[in-house]
Structures are given as C-alpha cells and as structure tokens.
Design a protein around this motif. Sequence first.
Motif, PDB file in Angstrom:
ATOM      1  N   TRP A  41     -99.195 -29.402  36.570  1.00 42.94           N
ATOM      2  CA  TRP A  41     -98.883 -28.154  37.274  1.00 42.94           C
ATOM      3  C   TRP A  41     -98.022 -28.442  38.496  1.00 42.94           C
ATOM      4  O   TRP A  41     -96.998 -27.808  38.717  1.00 42.94           O
ATOM      5  CB  TRP A  41    -100.171 -27.425  37.697  1.00 42.94           C
ATOM      6  CG  TRP A  41     -99.899 -26.424  38.771  1.00 42.94           C
ATOM      7  CD1 TRP A  41     -99.376 -25.171  38.609  1.00 42.94           C
ATOM      8  CD2 TRP A  41    -100.086 -26.609  40.176  1.00 42.94           C
ATOM      9  NE1 TRP A  41     -99.231 -24.570  39.834  1.00 42.94           N
ATOM     10  CE2 TRP A  41     -99.658 -25.429  40.816  1.00 42.94           C
ATOM     11  CE3 TRP A  41    -100.575 -27.651  40.955  1.00 42.94           C
ATOM     12  CZ2 TRP A  41     -99.713 -25.267  42.196  1.00 42.94           C
ATOM     13  CZ3 TRP A  41    -100.623 -27.492  42.330  1.00 42.94           C
ATOM     14  CH2 TRP A  41    -100.198 -26.310  42.932  1.00 42.94           C
ATOM     15  N   ARG A  42     -98.421 -29.447  39.294  1.00 41.70           N
ATOM     16  CA  ARG A  42     -97.662 -29.686  40.520  1.00 41.70           C
ATOM     17  C   ARG A  42     -96.291 -30.291  40.224  1.00 41.70           C
ATOM     18  O   ARG A  42     -95.334 -30.032  40.950  1.00 41.70           O
ATOM     19  CB  ARG A  42     -98.436 -30.530  41.527  1.00 41.70           C
ATOM     20  CG  ARG A  42     -97.756 -30.450  42.904  1.00 41.70           C
ATOM     21  CD  ARG A  42     -98.609 -30.783  44.060  1.00 41.70           C
ATOM     22  NE  ARG A  42     -98.749 -32.218  44.233  1.00 41.70           N
ATOM     23  CZ  ARG A  42     -99.221 -32.762  45.350  1.00 41.70           C
ATOM     24  NH1 ARG A  42     -99.612 -32.023  46.363  1.00 41.70           N
ATOM     25  NH2 ARG A  42     -99.328 -34.075  45.435  1.00 41.70           N
ATOM     26  N   LEU A  43     -96.159 -31.051  39.153  1.00 33.71           N
ATOM     27  CA  LEU A  43     -94.839 -31.545  38.763  1.00 33.71           C
ATOM     28  C   LEU A  43     -93.917 -30.358  38.456  1.00 33.71           C
ATOM     29  O   LEU A  43     -92.753 -30.348  38.874  1.00 33.71           O
ATOM     30  CB  LEU A  43     -94.937 -32.487  37.566  1.00 33.71           C
ATOM     31  CG  LEU A  43     -93.620 -33.035  37.021  1.00 33.71           C
ATOM     32  CD1 LEU A  43     -92.812 -33.759  38.100  1.00 33.71           C
ATOM     33  CD2 LEU A  43     -93.886 -33.950  35.831  1.00 33.71           C
ATOM     34  N   CYS A  44     -94.432 -29.368  37.766  1.00 33.46           N
ATOM     35  CA  CYS A  44     -93.636 -28.156  37.496  1.00 33.46           C
ATOM     36  C   CYS A  44     -93.245 -27.474  38.806  1.00 33.46           C
ATOM     37  O   CYS A  44     -92.117 -26.990  38.953  1.00 33.46           O
ATOM     38  CB  CYS A  44     -94.416 -27.185  36.612  1.00 33.46           C
ATOM     39  SG  CYS A  44     -94.651 -27.770  34.928  1.00 33.46           S
ATOM     40  N   LEU A  63     -88.525 -27.974  33.007  1.00 37.04           N
ATOM     41  CA  LEU A  63     -89.900 -27.451  33.044  1.00 37.04           C
ATOM     42  C   LEU A  63     -90.639 -27.761  31.747  1.00 37.04           C
ATOM     43  O   LEU A  63     -91.825 -28.111  31.766  1.00 37.04           O
ATOM     44  CB  LEU A  63     -89.900 -25.949  33.334  1.00 37.04           C
ATOM     45  CG  LEU A  63     -89.580 -25.585  34.774  1.00 37.04           C
ATOM     46  CD1 LEU A  63     -89.343 -24.081  34.902  1.00 37.04           C
ATOM     47  CD2 LEU A  63     -90.686 -26.039  35.717  1.00 37.04           C
ATOM     48  N   LYS A  64     -89.937 -27.659  30.630  1.00 36.42           N
ATOM     49  CA  LYS A  64     -90.564 -27.993  29.342  1.00 36.42           C
ATOM     50  C   LYS A  64     -90.977 -29.465  29.320  1.00 36.42           C
ATOM     51  O   LYS A  64     -92.078 -29.805  28.892  1.00 36.42           O
ATOM     52  CB  LYS A  64     -89.610 -27.697  28.181  1.00 36.42           C
ATOM     53  CG  LYS A  64     -89.418 -26.216  27.937  1.00 36.42           C
ATOM     54  CD  LYS A  64     -88.368 -25.976  26.860  1.00 36.42           C
ATOM     55  CE  LYS A  64     -88.087 -24.509  26.679  1.00 36.42           C
ATOM     56  NZ  LYS A  64     -87.049 -24.256  25.637  1.00 36.42           N
ATOM     57  N   MET A  65     -90.088 -30.338  29.785  1.00 32.37           N
ATOM     58  CA  MET A  65     -90.424 -31.768  29.824  1.00 32.37           C
ATOM     59  C   MET A  65     -91.604 -32.017  30.748  1.00 32.37           C
ATOM     60  O   MET A  65     -92.491 -32.820  30.431  1.00 32.37           O
ATOM     61  CB  MET A  65     -89.221 -32.591  30.289  1.00 32.37           C
ATOM     62  CG  MET A  65     -88.150 -32.751  29.251  1.00 32.37           C
ATOM     63  SD  MET A  65     -86.827 -33.787  29.936  1.00 32.37           S
ATOM     64  CE  MET A  65     -85.591 -33.581  28.677  1.00 32.37           C
ATOM     65  N   ALA A  66     -91.619 -31.346  31.886  1.00 36.38           N
ATOM     66  CA  ALA A  66     -92.724 -31.519  32.829  1.00 36.38           C
ATOM     67  C   ALA A  66     -94.051 -31.105  32.194  1.00 36.38           C
ATOM     68  O   ALA A  66     -95.058 -31.801  32.327  1.00 36.38           O
ATOM     69  CB  ALA A  66     -92.460 -30.717  34.100  1.00 36.38           C
ATOM     70  N   VAL A  67     -94.042 -30.001  31.474  1.00 36.52           N
ATOM     71  CA  VAL A  67     -95.269 -29.522  30.828  1.00 36.52           C
ATOM     72  C   VAL A  67     -95.720 -30.480  29.734  1.00 36.52           C
ATOM     73  O   VAL A  67     -96.911 -30.745  29.575  1.00 36.52           O
ATOM     74  CB  VAL A  67     -95.066 -28.097  30.253  1.00 36.52           C
ATOM     75  CG1 VAL A  67     -96.198 -27.705  29.332  1.00 36.52           C
ATOM     76  CG2 VAL A  67     -94.917 -27.084  31.381  1.00 36.52           C
ATOM     77  N   LEU A  68     -94.770 -31.041  29.003  1.00 39.51           N
ATOM     78  CA  LEU A  68     -95.104 -31.859  27.839  1.00 39.51           C
ATOM     79  C   LEU A  68     -95.322 -33.343  28.147  1.00 39.51           C
ATOM     80  O   LEU A  68     -95.973 -34.039  27.358  1.00 39.51           O
ATOM     81  CB  LEU A  68     -93.999 -31.746  26.787  1.00 39.51           C
ATOM     82  CG  LEU A  68     -93.754 -30.367  26.196  1.00 39.51           C
ATOM     83  CD1 LEU A  68     -92.526 -30.396  25.282  1.00 39.51           C
ATOM     84  CD2 LEU A  68     -94.975 -29.855  25.446  1.00 39.51           C
ATOM     85  N   HIS A  69     -94.828 -33.850  29.256  1.00 35.68           N
ATOM     86  CA  HIS A  69     -94.712 -35.300  29.457  1.00 35.68           C
ATOM     87  C   HIS A  69     -96.033 -36.063  29.351  1.00 35.68           C
ATOM     88  O   HIS A  69     -96.059 -37.175  28.875  1.00 35.68           O
ATOM     89  CB  HIS A  69     -93.995 -35.611  30.776  1.00 35.68           C
ATOM     90  CG  HIS A  69     -94.869 -35.632  31.981  1.00 35.68           C
ATOM     91  ND1 HIS A  69     -95.393 -34.490  32.562  1.00 35.68           N
ATOM     92  CD2 HIS A  69     -95.322 -36.667  32.717  1.00 35.68           C
ATOM     93  CE1 HIS A  69     -96.124 -34.831  33.603  1.00 35.68           C
ATOM     94  NE2 HIS A  69     -96.097 -36.148  33.725  1.00 35.68           N
TER      95      HIS A  69
END
Length: 191
Positions: A41-44, A63-69
Amino acid sequence: MDVQEARKRLAFLERAEALKDTFRSGFTSGGRSEDTASHTWRLCLWVLVFEDQLAGLDMAKMLKMAVLHDLGEAVSGDIPATEQVGDKSADERADFIELLGDLPDPDAFLSLWDEYDGATSDEAKVIKGLDKLETILQHTQGKNPADFDYGFNLGYRREATAGHPLLKMLRAMVDEKTRGRMEAKVNKELR
C-alpha cells in the motif's frame, strides 16, 4: 462476464488475502510486525506522491507493478533482506504463478511481474528503487528490537536507487534518517 469467470476472479482475490497475514521483518512505529500488504500500500502511495517528478513514465503501469511485485509472498512468505542469499526470483515467480491460479488472463499479470523483476523498463527500475526506499524508510520509523542493524540499510540495494535523479535524492534523505536512528541507538546505549 459469465459466472464461472467471476468465480475464478473471486478465488484469486481470496488467495491474495493471505498477503494481509504475511509478515515482514520490519516493524511499524507502533511496534507491530509490518505485513506485506501494508508495505505494498505504501509503495503505491510513494508513486502517487512523487508522480509529478516522474514525467514520461506510465503511472498506471507503475501502480500495477507496485501492487503485484510482492504478491507471490502470499504463498511462501517474505524472506528478510538480511537473510536473502542467491537469486530468489525463480521461487518468487513460481509462487506468483501458483497464486494466479486459473485467472482468465494470468499472462498480463505475469508479464508485469517479469518486467518488474528484470527491471527491463524505466517504470520497473523506478518501482524497484522506490520499493527499496520504502523498506528503508520503514526501518527508520519502526519500533525495532534493540539489536536491529540500521547499518544494513546504508548498503542495502544501493544500485536500485542510483539510476533516477529522484531516487538518488530520496536515497540521500532516507540514509540521513538511518544515520539518525543509528546515532540515537548509540546514545541510548551510552546512557
């Protein structure tokens, strides 16, 4: 969308919920173990906060990469940075594929994960750098155990934060916060 496809998507979301119970080695400022979902969450949020400094990059992709990483951690958990040896990518990728299950189009998510993991685009490189900065910042904020090694932060994945001017600036600031925590720890020990 038919009912069967909707069921498959719901099943994926149910499996992904495990990320809320996947704990990292860091601690929150209140002393609770940080969970991977909170880190994600905080990375997003980092992406949104610094969006104006990332001109030319695809924000939706980031944002997609952040959610999936770190989503694969819902399967096998997190390996603390201090305990990582060798290349953990293959295991993380296998866990990610397992979690995707029978989503109607798992290749779209897998392609983004592979791009992030290999840092094969400017977006992926920035997300990797922000991911490391988010981790280090949490270490400076966390109510950590007395034996916490703040010095580890100063060398942690420096190469991931060296490629973009924003990352370099933020790294210097986060390193300064790390040094402050180190100094506070030494002063506390001297009392």
